[in-house]
Design a protein around this motif. Sequence first.
Motif, PDB file in Angstrom:
ATOM      1  N   UNK A 101       0.845  -1.191   0.000  1.00  0.00           N
ATOM      2  CA  UNK A 101       0.000   0.000   0.000  1.00  0.00           C
ATOM      3  C   UNK A 101       0.880   1.241   0.000  1.00  0.00           C
ATOM      4  N   UNK A 102       0.509   2.217  -0.808  1.00  0.00           N
ATOM      5  CA  UNK A 102       1.289   3.450  -0.886  1.00  0.00           C
ATOM      6  C   UNK A 102       0.895   4.437   0.206  1.00  0.00           C
ATOM      7  N   UNK A 103      -0.172   4.133   0.948  1.00  0.00           N
ATOM      8  CA  UNK A 103      -0.666   5.046   1.978  1.00  0.00           C
ATOM      9  C   UNK A 103      -0.226   4.526   3.345  1.00  0.00           C
ATOM     10  N   UNK A 104       0.566   5.308   4.055  1.00  0.00           N
ATOM     11  CA  UNK A 104       1.110   4.876   5.341  1.00  0.00           C
ATOM     12  C   UNK A 104       0.000   4.591   6.341  1.00  0.00           C
ATOM     13  N   UNK A 105      -1.048   5.415   6.341  1.00  0.00           N
ATOM     14  CA  UNK A 105      -2.157   5.195   7.284  1.00  0.00           C
ATOM     15  C   UNK A 105      -2.819   3.840   7.056  1.00  0.00           C
ATOM     16  N   UNK A 106      -2.943   3.415   5.800  1.00  0.00           N
ATOM     17  CA  UNK A 106      -3.541   2.110   5.504  1.00  0.00           C
ATOM     18  C   UNK A 106      -2.661   0.992   6.054  1.00  0.00           C
ATOM     19  N   UNK A 107      -1.354   1.119   5.853  1.00  0.00           N
ATOM     20  CA  UNK A 107      -0.423   0.132   6.395  1.00  0.00           C
ATOM     21  C   UNK A 107      -0.535   0.057   7.908  1.00  0.00           C
ATOM     22  N   UNK A 108      -0.631   1.215   8.552  1.00  0.00           N
ATOM     23  CA  UNK A 108      -0.763   1.263  10.001  1.00  0.00           C
ATOM     24  C   UNK A 108      -2.045   0.564  10.455  1.00  0.00           C
ATOM     25  N   UNK A 109      -3.167   0.856   9.784  1.00  0.00           N
ATOM     26  CA  UNK A 109      -4.445   0.246  10.161  1.00  0.00           C
ATOM     27  C   UNK A 109      -4.398  -1.267  10.031  1.00  0.00           C
ATOM     28  N   UNK A 110      -3.807  -1.733   8.943  1.00  0.00           N
ATOM     29  CA  UNK A 110      -3.749  -3.182   8.709  1.00  0.00           C
ATOM     30  C   UNK A 110      -2.897  -3.857   9.777  1.00  0.00           C
ATOM     31  N   UNK A 111      -1.683  -3.363   9.998  1.00  0.00           N
ATOM     32  CA  UNK A 111      -0.799  -3.974  10.988  1.00  0.00           C
ATOM     33  C   UNK A 111      -1.381  -3.867  12.394  1.00  0.00           C
ATOM     34  N   UNK A 112      -2.017  -2.739  12.706  1.00  0.00           N
ATOM     35  CA  UNK A 112      -2.642  -2.554  14.022  1.00  0.00           C
ATOM     36  C   UNK A 112      -3.685  -3.638  14.259  1.00  0.00           C
ATOM     37  N   UNK A 113      -4.525  -3.884  13.261  1.00  0.00           N
ATOM     38  CA  UNK A 113      -5.566  -4.905  13.390  1.00  0.00           C
ATOM     39  C   UNK A 113      -4.967  -6.298  13.510  1.00  0.00           C
TER      40      UNK A 113
END
Length: 646
Positions: free
Chosen positions: A146-158
């Motif tokens: 994913x090119x969006x850091x927030x998306x990466x954060x949300x996925x890893x957080x979950x």
Amino acid sequence: MKKLWQLIMPSSSTAAENSSPAVDSECQVLSETYLDCEYKTHLQMAVEHLWKTKNEGDLLTCGIGRKESAAWLAESIIACQQLSEQSAQIVPPKLYLLAHHAASPELIKRCQNILPPEGFVAVRGFFPQSIEDIRYCKFRLIHLDSEIVDSTNDILENLFAKGMLMNGSMIMLDGGLNELDLWTELAQKYSVQFVDLGSYGASGRKFLIHSYEPNAKIFTEDLLSRFERSEIDKDCRRQLTMAVEYLDGAGVKGGIGKFGLSNGGKVLCLLKERLEQEQEQKLTLFVDFRAAEHLKPMFGLLLTQVSLIEGNFLEQLGRISPSQLFRLVHIEEFNEEQVLETLSRLLKNKAIAEGAIILLDDGVNHSHFCDLVKDHNIDYEDLGTYAVRGRKFLIRRYNPVPARTPARDLRILSSFERTAAEKDIRKHLILAVEYIYGADVNGDIAEFGTCEGRTAAWLADAISSCEAYYGPQKQSAIDARFDPKRLYLFDSFEGLPDAVSTVDLQCPHVQTGVWGAATSKALNAPQLRSLCEKFMPGERIEIIEGWYSESMKHFAATTKFSLLHIDCDLYQSTMEVLDVLFDKELIAEGAAILFDDWNPNRASPGFGERKAWSDLLLKYEIEHSNWGSYGWGGQKFLIHSYRKRQ
């Protein structure tokens, strides 16, 4: 054919000056192809490493920035299966593709062509909501593109919060160099023990996960904010929080019982309080099947903190164990009749602790609640209202309730005596109950196969009559203890099972359909309970629903039976019951066993209950007395001793 030199980019200004725009374009394309090859190689090596180490779990790729990544992973799975000598012993992983709604149909189709249908799952939607659709999966390889850091954060957080990563798994971040700060923060938050495996491609980074700590508390707090959409929701949460704080301070013991489910926010609140107080006893959640399916993907990891009891209203009440004790009962139900029935069952079984709090979100008529607690002779305090319609109560103490035997309805009992045989059966069941009381045989009474409930009602009536007669005598005797007997009723409530044993398949009643599958089906469990409670107190009636192959697995070590009424018909069913009872030594010395179907199948000793008994006599060396026949088809025995043949 392209030459090696064509793969080399111009390295000097001279080369750049001499090159034409067409050459520059070709070199850029070739450079991207080289980069793709490196990404593909690292993905292949990751799959091969996890395959060789036999790590459990599936593969997850998120995003389609590099559109071929999912196909490369699919090809790697197939290649490892083909090359591995131990592939037959390894369960092939599934590949999950998470991408937004615009994901390339061609990519999905290509993956579907590479992997079998059960080996590939495409989940479309936006992060992190799409993670909820695969909440119960466990992964050994995570590839984020994913090119969006927030998306990466949300996925890893979950993934970390919900415990979806296996220890020993690998995480590959295609934009890794831009996300190291994010990774460091997550690693600290979830106590991740990992090895940095270095970079790959232009900016990728990969990590090997040794261990981590899923954080249910953080996950709960994040979810709670989604449910507090009104002042009423907030007030409900405050009341639940204050109730738990009061119970902790007052030292009231017990768990939490939650009945009903609207949006799940109140369940989360109770879970959060339980986690923060680190209570040992789980939250017990009673919901219907539809609500349970809604709940599971929502809470994920938190369900490990919950005893989830699914089913309709009557089924849930039947599953409240006598050993359950609640210090907080929260009922979220509009139907006042069901609310009162739930409370009545809990109070009757003393499943609500003294000092407990009851919260009723949709209230209840105050006079009806007063009548209920009066029936159970309970002191309580009305703590007022909350959240518009809610009402809360404090249960102070249970006062002794005089033993009450239900008024006998002789019309019901006599209505079952339609033939001379049925009259004789009732007489011998009563005599058997009187025998175990008069002869001081220890243990409870059990019936296997209830059908229309006539014999169960006769047994219940006989128990009450014997206790009224023998109870005072035994209680007044020196050093004698009188322990009221319980009535256990076992049935599938689905009729007879399919005949599977060779003995049953050959017996005449099965071949003619008299004992066909689903025959002998009559009352359901609530109807049977209602009938028997007309003759003895309901708290001493245990109804165990299910096929004998399952329902006979769980008995307390102290269980003993003094009287068994076997109405199983089939050989297989009779063996499933008595084999367990003899093997676990649950039959008391002096116990009476009554076989209802001794003489069917032309009274042949090779079928049904006759055949089962003859096999059991050999297997357990049972010393017994033949107590005679009754009706036209029954036979009785008294058990002296038994042991399993060596």
